[in-house]
Design a protein around this motif. Structure first.
Motif, PDB file in Angstrom:
ATOM      1  N   LEU A   1       0.503  -1.537   0.165  1.00  0.00           N
ATOM      2  CA  LEU A   1       0.207  -0.055  -0.327  1.00  0.00           C
ATOM      3  C   LEU A   1       1.115   1.413  -0.096  1.00  0.00           C
ATOM      4  O   LEU A   1       2.066   1.081   0.667  1.00  0.00           O
ATOM      5  N   GLN A   2       0.206   2.213  -0.115  1.00  0.00           N
ATOM      6  CA  GLN A   2       1.151   3.817  -0.428  1.00  0.00           C
ATOM      7  C   GLN A   2       0.050   4.424   0.759  1.00  0.00           C
ATOM      8  O   GLN A   2      -0.653   5.084   1.029  1.00  0.00           O
ATOM      9  N   ASP A   3       0.407   3.551   2.124  1.00  0.00           N
ATOM     10  CA  ASP A   3      -0.231   4.809   2.811  1.00  0.00           C
ATOM     11  C   ASP A   3       0.107   5.199   4.557  1.00  0.00           C
ATOM     12  O   ASP A   3       0.071   4.997   5.768  1.00  0.00           O
ATOM     13  N   GLU A   4       1.462   5.829   4.100  1.00  0.00           N
ATOM     14  CA  GLU A   4       2.519   6.363   4.925  1.00  0.00           C
ATOM     15  C   GLU A   4       2.630   7.696   5.303  1.00  0.00           C
ATOM     16  O   GLU A   4       2.977   7.898   3.388  1.00  0.00           O
ATOM     17  N   LYS A   5       2.974   7.948   6.085  1.00  0.00           N
ATOM     18  CA  LYS A   5       4.044   9.436   5.580  1.00  0.00           C
ATOM     19  C   LYS A   5       4.876   9.467   6.862  1.00  0.00           C
ATOM     20  O   LYS A   5       4.828   8.679   7.708  1.00  0.00           O
ATOM     21  N   MET A   6       5.685  10.830   6.803  1.00  0.00           N
ATOM     22  CA  MET A   6       6.689  11.392   8.020  1.00  0.00           C
ATOM     23  C   MET A   6       5.889  12.401   8.509  1.00  0.00           C
ATOM     24  O   MET A   6       5.022  13.163   7.981  1.00  0.00           O
ATOM     25  N   LYS A   7       6.208  11.704   9.989  1.00  0.00           N
ATOM     26  CA  LYS A   7       5.652  13.202  10.850  1.00  0.00           C
ATOM     27  C   LYS A   7       6.768  14.141  11.657  1.00  0.00           C
ATOM     28  O   LYS A   7       7.639  12.687  12.088  1.00  0.00           O
ATOM     29  N   ALA A   8       6.695  15.158  12.125  1.00  0.00           N
ATOM     30  CA  ALA A   8       7.816  15.455  12.999  1.00  0.00           C
ATOM     31  C   ALA A   8       6.689  16.789  13.731  1.00  0.00           C
ATOM     32  O   ALA A   8       6.376  17.505  13.030  1.00  0.00           O
ATOM     33  N   LYS A   9       7.705  17.212  14.870  1.00  0.00           N
ATOM     34  CA  LYS A   9       7.137  18.587  15.510  1.00  0.00           C
ATOM     35  C   LYS A   9       8.312  18.643  16.049  1.00  0.00           C
ATOM     36  O   LYS A   9       9.972  18.724  16.457  1.00  0.00           O
ATOM     37  N   LEU A  10       8.600  19.965  15.283  1.00  0.00           N
ATOM     38  CA  LEU A  10       9.580  21.277  15.293  1.00  0.00           C
ATOM     39  C   LEU A  10      10.063  21.492  16.307  1.00  0.00           C
ATOM     40  O   LEU A  10       9.469  23.549  16.408  1.00  0.00           O
ATOM     41  N   VAL A  11      10.745  21.762  16.768  1.00  0.00           N
ATOM     42  CA  VAL A  11      10.816  22.956  18.407  1.00  0.00           C
ATOM     43  C   VAL A  11      12.380  22.807  18.159  1.00  0.00           C
ATOM     44  O   VAL A  11      13.148  21.461  18.220  1.00  0.00           O
ATOM     45  N   SER A  12      13.123  23.768  18.743  1.00  0.00           N
ATOM     46  CA  SER A  12      14.569  24.113  19.169  1.00  0.00           C
ATOM     47  C   SER A  12      14.854  24.555  20.511  1.00  0.00           C
ATOM     48  O   SER A  12      14.192  25.554  20.938  1.00  0.00           O
ATOM     49  N   SER A  13      15.967  24.368  21.451  1.00  0.00           N
ATOM     50  CA  SER A  13      15.938  24.600  22.603  1.00  0.00           C
ATOM     51  C   SER A  13      17.336  24.694  22.659  1.00  0.00           C
ATOM     52  O   SER A  13      18.547  24.242  22.559  1.00  0.00           O
ATOM     53  N   GLU A  14      18.058  26.248  23.450  1.00  0.00           N
ATOM     54  CA  GLU A  14      19.226  26.761  22.467  1.00  0.00           C
ATOM     55  C   GLU A  14      20.022  27.752  24.262  1.00  0.00           C
ATOM     56  O   GLU A  14      19.077  28.288  24.921  1.00  0.00           O
ATOM     57  N   VAL A  15      20.650  27.177  24.641  1.00  0.00           N
ATOM     58  CA  VAL A  15      21.432  27.820  25.469  1.00  0.00           C
ATOM     59  C   VAL A  15      22.982  28.759  24.496  1.00  0.00           C
ATOM     60  O   VAL A  15      23.645  28.209  23.727  1.00  0.00           O
ATOM     61  N   VAL A  16      22.775  29.837  25.203  1.00  0.00           N
ATOM     62  CA  VAL A  16      23.884  30.725  23.860  1.00  0.00           C
ATOM     63  C   VAL A  16      24.097  31.890  25.393  1.00  0.00           C
ATOM     64  O   VAL A  16      24.044  32.656  26.384  1.00  0.00           O
ATOM     65  N   LEU A  17      26.177  31.859  25.110  1.00  0.00           N
ATOM     66  CA  LEU A  17      26.878  32.358  26.300  1.00  0.00           C
ATOM     67  C   LEU A  17      27.767  33.209  25.297  1.00  0.00           C
ATOM     68  O   LEU A  17      28.450  33.247  24.304  1.00  0.00           O
ATOM     69  N   GLY A  18      27.888  34.017  25.672  1.00  0.00           N
ATOM     70  CA  GLY A  18      28.587  35.000  25.050  1.00  0.00           C
ATOM     71  C   GLY A  18      29.138  35.981  25.681  1.00  0.00           C
ATOM     72  O   GLY A  18      29.208  36.298  26.985  1.00  0.00           O
ATOM     73  N   MET A  19      30.509  37.221  24.691  1.00  0.00           N
ATOM     74  CA  MET A  19      30.758  38.580  25.341  1.00  0.00           C
ATOM     75  C   MET A  19      31.298  39.201  24.655  1.00  0.00           C
ATOM     76  O   MET A  19      30.817  39.418  23.046  1.00  0.00           O
ATOM     77  N   ARG A  20      30.745  40.545  25.397  1.00  0.00           N
ATOM     78  CA  ARG A  20      30.393  41.757  24.710  1.00  0.00           C
ATOM     79  C   ARG A  20      31.545  42.249  24.965  1.00  0.00           C
ATOM     80  O   ARG A  20      32.151  42.431  26.311  1.00  0.00           O
ATOM     81  N   TRP A  21      32.193  43.830  24.073  1.00  0.00           N
ATOM     82  CA  TRP A  21      33.362  44.665  24.614  1.00  0.00           C
ATOM     83  C   TRP A  21      33.173  46.062  23.867  1.00  0.00           C
ATOM     84  O   TRP A  21      32.539  45.500  22.258  1.00  0.00           O
ATOM     85  N   ALA A  22      33.023  46.198  24.584  1.00  0.00           N
ATOM     86  CA  ALA A  22      32.389  48.229  24.071  1.00  0.00           C
ATOM     87  C   ALA A  22      33.936  49.071  23.309  1.00  0.00           C
ATOM     88  O   ALA A  22      34.780  48.446  24.766  1.00  0.00           O
ATOM     89  N   PHE A  23      34.020  49.558  22.605  1.00  0.00           N
ATOM     90  CA  PHE A  23      34.735  50.149  21.668  1.00  0.00           C
ATOM     91  C   PHE A  23      35.184  51.790  22.520  1.00  0.00           C
ATOM     92  O   PHE A  23      34.200  52.278  22.593  1.00  0.00           O
TER      93      PHE A  23
END
Length: 90
Positions: free
Chosen positions: A68-90
């Motif tokens: 049969l042709q009775d299949e689909k791919m399914k997904a839930k698209l989420v992202s979880s991000e942790v960001v570490l940064g450094m800022r230097w003022a001129f």
């Protein structure tokens, strides 16, 4: 808004799923803190969660075990991000 295109294959590339496009409401939530190390240097720590919703491909373009042709791919698209940064003022 997120416009999602879903397509792919199962097992090997000859077993393709049909392509499907859909538009979902996407949302994001974030928070962060900054710490001034000196007058010119700051360290940042942040977190962001993004949800682009659910998506699914088109029907399978190959015959499955039941013939049969009775299949689909399914997904839930989420992202979880942790960001570490450094800022230097001129």
């Amino acid at each position: 808004m997120a416009q999602l295109e879903s397509k792919g294959w199962q097992g090997n590339e000859s077993r393709q799923y049909g392509s499907a496009t859909q538009t979902n409401l996407a949302w994001s939530l974030g928070a962060g803190v900054a710490y001034d190390v000196t007058d010119r240097l700051a360290l940042d720590l942040g977190y962001r969660y993004v949800d682009m919703g659910d998506t699914e491909s088109g029907w399978n373009n190959f015959l499955n075990a039941r013939g049969l042709q009775d299949e689909k791919m399914k997904a839930k698209l989420v992202s979880s991000e942790v960001v570490l940064g450094m800022r230097w003022a001129f």
